[in-house]
Design a protein around this motif. Sequence first.
Motif, PDB file in Angstrom:
ATOM      1  N   HIS A 195       0.818  -1.213   0.000  1.00 21.86           N
ATOM      2  CA  HIS A 195       0.000   0.000   0.000  1.00 21.86           C
ATOM      3  C   HIS A 195       0.854   1.268   0.000  1.00 21.86           C
ATOM      4  CE1 HIS A 195      -2.882   3.024   1.224  1.00 21.86           C
ATOM      5  NE2 HIS A 195      -2.264   3.196   2.369  1.00 21.86           N
ATOM      6  N   ALA A 196       2.083   1.182   0.532  1.00 22.01           N
ATOM      7  CA  ALA A 196       2.967   2.349   0.580  1.00 22.01           C
ATOM      8  C   ALA A 196       3.490   2.677  -0.816  1.00 22.01           C
ATOM      9  CB  ALA A 196       4.125   2.091   1.538  1.00 22.01           C
ATOM     10  N   ARG A 197       4.008   3.896  -0.969  1.00 21.32           N
ATOM     11  CA  ARG A 197       4.589   4.315  -2.243  1.00 21.32           C
ATOM     12  C   ARG A 197       6.105   4.348  -2.128  1.00 21.32           C
ATOM     13  NH1 ARG A 197       1.098   8.140  -5.362  1.00 21.32           N
ATOM     14  NH2 ARG A 197       3.037   9.279  -5.735  1.00 21.32           N
ATOM     15  N   ALA A 198       6.755   4.352  -3.279  1.00 22.02           N
ATOM     16  CA  ALA A 198       8.226   4.344  -3.286  1.00 22.02           C
ATOM     17  C   ALA A 198       8.813   5.618  -2.699  1.00 22.02           C
ATOM     18  CB  ALA A 198       8.738   4.142  -4.707  1.00 22.02           C
ATOM     19  N   ASP A 199       8.030   6.718  -2.656  1.00 22.92           N
ATOM     20  CA  ASP A 199       8.527   7.970  -2.082  1.00 22.92           C
ATOM     21  C   ASP A 199       8.043   8.184  -0.647  1.00 22.92           C
ATOM     22  OD1 ASP A 199       5.857   8.447  -2.527  1.00 22.92           O
ATOM     23  OD2 ASP A 199       6.135  10.312  -3.660  1.00 22.92           O
ATOM     24  N   ASN A 200       7.600   7.105   0.001  1.00 25.23           N
ATOM     25  CA  ASN A 200       7.129   7.195   1.381  1.00 25.23           C
ATOM     26  C   ASN A 200       8.229   7.770   2.282  1.00 25.23           C
ATOM     27  OD1 ASN A 200       6.877   5.932   4.243  1.00 25.23           O
ATOM     28  ND2 ASN A 200       4.834   5.672   3.358  1.00 25.23           N
ATOM     29  N   PRO A 201       7.934   8.791   3.086  1.00 25.82           N
ATOM     30  CA  PRO A 201       8.981   9.429   3.908  1.00 25.82           C
ATOM     31  C   PRO A 201       9.633   8.489   4.915  1.00 25.82           C
ATOM     32  CG  PRO A 201       6.782  10.260   4.474  1.00 25.82           C
ATOM     33  CD  PRO A 201       6.629   9.475   3.222  1.00 25.82           C
ATOM     34  N   GLU A 202       8.889   7.532   5.447  1.00 21.84           N
ATOM     35  CA  GLU A 202       9.490   6.567   6.377  1.00 21.84           C
ATOM     36  C   GLU A 202      10.439   5.627   5.636  1.00 21.84           C
ATOM     37  OE1 GLU A 202       6.663   4.554   8.832  1.00 21.84           O
ATOM     38  OE2 GLU A 202       5.708   6.401   9.531  1.00 21.84           O
ATOM     39  N   LEU A 203      10.049   5.220   4.425  1.00 20.61           N
ATOM     40  CA  LEU A 203      10.914   4.365   3.609  1.00 20.61           C
ATOM     41  C   LEU A 203      12.218   5.091   3.269  1.00 20.61           C
ATOM     42  CD1 LEU A 203      11.605   1.943   1.809  1.00 20.61           C
ATOM     43  CD2 LEU A 203      10.159   2.954   0.033  1.00 20.61           C
ATOM     44  N   ILE A 204      12.095   6.350   2.856  1.00 16.29           N
ATOM     45  CA  ILE A 204      13.297   7.136   2.515  1.00 16.29           C
ATOM     46  C   ILE A 204      14.212   7.257   3.730  1.00 16.29           C
ATOM     47  CG2 ILE A 204      14.090   9.448   1.879  1.00 16.29           C
ATOM     48  CD1 ILE A 204      11.542   9.649   0.120  1.00 16.29           C
ATOM     49  N   GLU A 205      13.635   7.481   4.903  1.00 18.09           N
ATOM     50  CA  GLU A 205      14.433   7.588   6.132  1.00 18.09           C
ATOM     51  C   GLU A 205      15.158   6.272   6.425  1.00 18.09           C
ATOM     52  OE1 GLU A 205      15.844   9.730   9.516  1.00 18.09           O
ATOM     53  OE2 GLU A 205      14.772  10.386   7.715  1.00 18.09           O
ATOM     54  N   ALA A 206      14.462   5.148   6.242  1.00 20.24           N
ATOM     55  CA  ALA A 206      15.084   3.841   6.478  1.00 20.24           C
ATOM     56  C   ALA A 206      16.222   3.590   5.491  1.00 20.24           C
ATOM     57  CB  ALA A 206      14.034   2.735   6.362  1.00 20.24           C
ATOM     58  N   GLN A 207      16.016   3.974   4.238  1.00 14.88           N
ATOM     59  CA  GLN A 207      17.065   3.817   3.232  1.00 14.88           C
ATOM     60  C   GLN A 207      18.286   4.663   3.577  1.00 14.88           C
ATOM     61  OE1 GLN A 207      14.555   4.929  -0.072  1.00 14.88           O
ATOM     62  NE2 GLN A 207      14.364   2.817  -0.820  1.00 14.88           N
ATOM     63  N   GLN A 208      18.057   5.893   4.023  1.00 15.53           N
ATOM     64  CA  GLN A 208      19.167   6.782   4.370  1.00 15.53           C
ATOM     65  C   GLN A 208      19.929   6.292   5.599  1.00 15.53           C
ATOM     66  OE1 GLN A 208      17.200  10.594   4.729  1.00 15.53           O
ATOM     67  NE2 GLN A 208      17.326  11.008   2.512  1.00 15.53           N
TER      68      GLN A 208
END
Length: 452
Positions: free
Chosen positions: A71-84
Amino acid sequence: MKVHFIAIGGSAMHNLAIALHKKGFKVTGSDDVLFEPSISRLAKYGLLPEKNGWYPEKITADLDAVILGMHARADNPELIEAQQKGIRIFSYPEYVYEQSVNKLRVVIGGSHGKTTITSMILHALQAAGKNFDYLVGAQLEGFDTMVQLSDAPLIVIEGDEYLSSPIDRRPKFHLYKANIGVISGIAWDHINVFPTFEDYTRQFDVFINTIENGGVVFYASNDEVLNDVVSANQSTVTKTAYKLPEFEVQNGITSVVYNGQTYPLLVFGEHNLLNMEAARSVCEVLGIDAADFYSSMVTFKGAARRLELLGKNEVTNIYKDFAHSPSKLKATIRAVKQQFPFRKLVACMELHTFSSLNKDFLKEYAGCMDEADEAIVFIDAQTFVQKKMEPYDAKVVKDAFDNTDLLFFDQPQELQRYLEQTELAEKNLLLMSSGNFGGLNLNQLSSDILIK
């Protein structure tokens, strides 16, 4: 272990979150929108997010894993934070494999029947007193959640061919690396992901190749496309076909006949009997003999929304079913007609999924409702709006289904009025959808029809 779920409200996601919580993991999660039953189930275990939305501050450096929902998107802010932050990110099928890498893994694949086959295996294992884990796509009677992860040596997994996550385009069932696999059949689905039939069928060839060395795959012998895929596959795993068992139908009851013994069933239809043989084949490998398996099937009531009896009286039965693809419609309609040969059938289906509503795919439905005495197709007008698709009218639907007598409705209240006014004496009503018929209360509708 400390894990965070991005899009925790999904059907499989919230069940996996609960399973890990029960296992002793520290679980957190987020979602921008949550619905029942996810809300109540997450709240019961103290896992419901305090408020909806995405909060990058929840992605802390001490997390062992982030599990990303579809359901999440590739630009999800939590996902980006986890990647960083360099935190390990898993799709839920990847994490299920991570938790079951040392178990014997049974994976049920196929375009139809996956939930039922998985449910039958779980029912037989439970009856035999076996210790097992599972992941199944429906709520089952006798099982608290749809996912269980423990120290059991065996896990049974319903293996969906849809994508794993927004950043992982692999089908889910490729990630489990089965020891024992099942393919119930192949009928083109998910046109938004697999735009050609060849793209779609290729996923099942890949699935066979993911089965561990020394493993086995059971497949339905009556499916020509599937047989071609299996025949052409180069994997050295054992490939074993299954077929319909001996059976009889008397007084509206279907029974399996084995070694002179009759086993009356609560479910019916040749598709369910084929599903049962897939489950029996797996259970035989797991140490349950055929007689014990069929004995357990006598009490199997079926999975939720799979030919579920909403109500009945002396002259009418009303069923709802998850069927929505052409092959599922055809199999379900045929099952009800064969079970009740002296009753006419009113079959009503909802076009709801992206694939089923796609004009290029719609022609795949040609003839699939012809065995019904009265065929009705419903599309909630709001579905076109929600999916940002151009609406079409009754003529397009009738042409696609190749059925000029077909009735078409696009307003739920109009469909409800029609069904309430229809004379159903000595007829059965079959309601088929992966949606909810525009929010109609089918249980209430069934009651109103049966008491008039």
